[in-house]
Design a protein around this motif. Structure first.
Motif, short mmCIF file in Angstrom:
data_model
loop_
_atom_site.label_atom_id
_atom_site.label_comp_id
_atom_site.label_asym_id
_atom_site.label_seq_id
_atom_site.Cartn_x
_atom_site.Cartn_y
_atom_site.Cartn_z
N MET A 280 0.80 -1.06 -0.15
CA MET A 280 0.23 0.08 0.01
C MET A 280 0.95 1.12 0.12
O MET A 280 1.72 1.12 0.61
N ASN A 281 0.45 2.28 -0.97
CA ASN A 281 1.63 3.19 -0.94
C ASN A 281 1.01 4.38 0.13
O ASN A 281 -0.18 4.29 0.73
N ARG A 282 1.50 5.55 0.16
CA ARG A 282 1.65 6.22 1.56
C ARG A 282 0.16 6.96 1.12
O ARG A 282 -0.35 7.20 2.08
N ASP A 283 -0.15 7.52 -0.18
CA ASP A 283 -1.34 8.14 -0.21
C ASP A 283 -2.54 7.29 -0.02
O ASP A 283 -3.53 7.77 0.49
N GLN A 284 -2.68 6.35 -0.43
CA GLN A 284 -3.49 5.12 -0.25
C GLN A 284 -3.67 5.07 1.58
O GLN A 284 -4.82 5.04 1.93
N THR B 210 13.71 -4.49 11.39
CA THR B 210 14.62 -3.61 10.62
C THR B 210 13.51 -2.45 9.98
O THR B 210 12.36 -2.98 9.70
N ARG B 211 14.00 -1.32 9.47
CA ARG B 211 13.13 -0.37 8.89
C ARG B 211 12.64 -1.14 7.41
O ARG B 211 11.68 -1.02 7.01
N GLU B 212 13.65 -1.75 6.78
CA GLU B 212 13.49 -2.45 5.60
C GLU B 212 12.39 -3.33 5.83
O GLU B 212 11.63 -3.63 4.90
N GLU B 213 12.71 -4.34 6.72
CA GLU B 213 11.56 -5.16 6.75
C GLU B 213 10.06 -4.49 7.06
O GLU B 213 9.02 -5.20 6.70
N ALA B 214 10.29 -3.76 8.14
CA ALA B 214 8.68 -3.32 8.37
C ALA B 214 8.17 -2.40 6.96
O ALA B 214 6.92 -2.63 6.66
N GLU B 215 9.02 -1.81 6.13
CA GLU B 215 8.51 -1.19 5.02
C GLU B 215 7.86 -2.23 4.11
O GLU B 215 6.95 -2.21 3.36
N ARG B 216 8.66 -3.30 3.85
CA ARG B 216 8.27 -4.39 3.11
C ARG B 216 7.14 -5.09 3.41
O ARG B 216 6.12 -5.44 2.74
N GLU B 217 6.96 -5.31 4.85
CA GLU B 217 5.49 -5.77 5.49
C GLU B 217 4.41 -4.76 5.00
O GLU B 217 3.25 -5.27 4.54
N VAL B 218 4.51 -3.37 5.14
CA VAL B 218 3.43 -2.55 4.85
C VAL B 218 3.21 -2.63 3.37
O VAL B 218 2.16 -2.58 3.06
N SER B 219 4.44 -2.65 2.59
CA SER B 219 4.16 -2.53 1.06
C SER B 219 3.16 -3.98 0.72
O SER B 219 2.33 -3.93 -0.16
N LEU C 4 3.56 3.92 11.01
CA LEU C 4 2.96 2.70 10.77
C LEU C 4 4.29 2.00 10.73
O LEU C 4 4.53 0.92 11.68
N VAL C 5 4.99 2.41 9.94
CA VAL C 5 6.46 1.42 10.06
C VAL C 5 7.25 1.55 11.12
O VAL C 5 7.72 0.47 11.70
N GLY C 6 7.23 2.56 11.96
CA GLY C 6 8.09 2.85 13.08
C GLY C 6 7.54 1.99 14.14
O GLY C 6 8.18 1.39 15.02
N LYS C 7 5.99 1.97 14.16
CA LYS C 7 5.30 1.19 15.38
C LYS C 7 5.56 -0.54 14.98
O LYS C 7 5.76 -1.07 16.12
#
Length: 66
Positions: A1-5, A50-59, A39-42
């Motif tokens: 999901m992108n930031r705008d969504q 890691t930041r990369e893992e969390a970013e990947r999960e959100v995406s 969201l990524v930080g939480k």
């Protein structure tokens, strides 16, 4: 999901986020308030990712929901 969504649909998807990441509290969900970075930080904080893992999960969460 992108930031705008994420920002635009937060009120509708907040329950889904809580189900996806069960360690997030209601206070966490309220604090995130549609912010991708929060969201990524939480996720990092609650799950020790890691930041990369969390970013990947959100995406991937966004694409899995579509």
């Amino acid at each position: 999901m992108n930031r705008d969504q994420l920002e635009g649909q937060w009120k509708q998807i907040r329950g889904e986020a809580k189900r996806q990441w069960g360690k997030l509290t209601d206070d966490d969900i309220n604090e995130i308030d549609g912010s991708h970075d929060r969201l990524v930080g939480k996720i990092q904080e609650k799950y020790g990712r890691t930041r990369e893992e969390a970013e990947r999960e959100v995406s991937h969460w966004g694409t899995a929901e579509a």
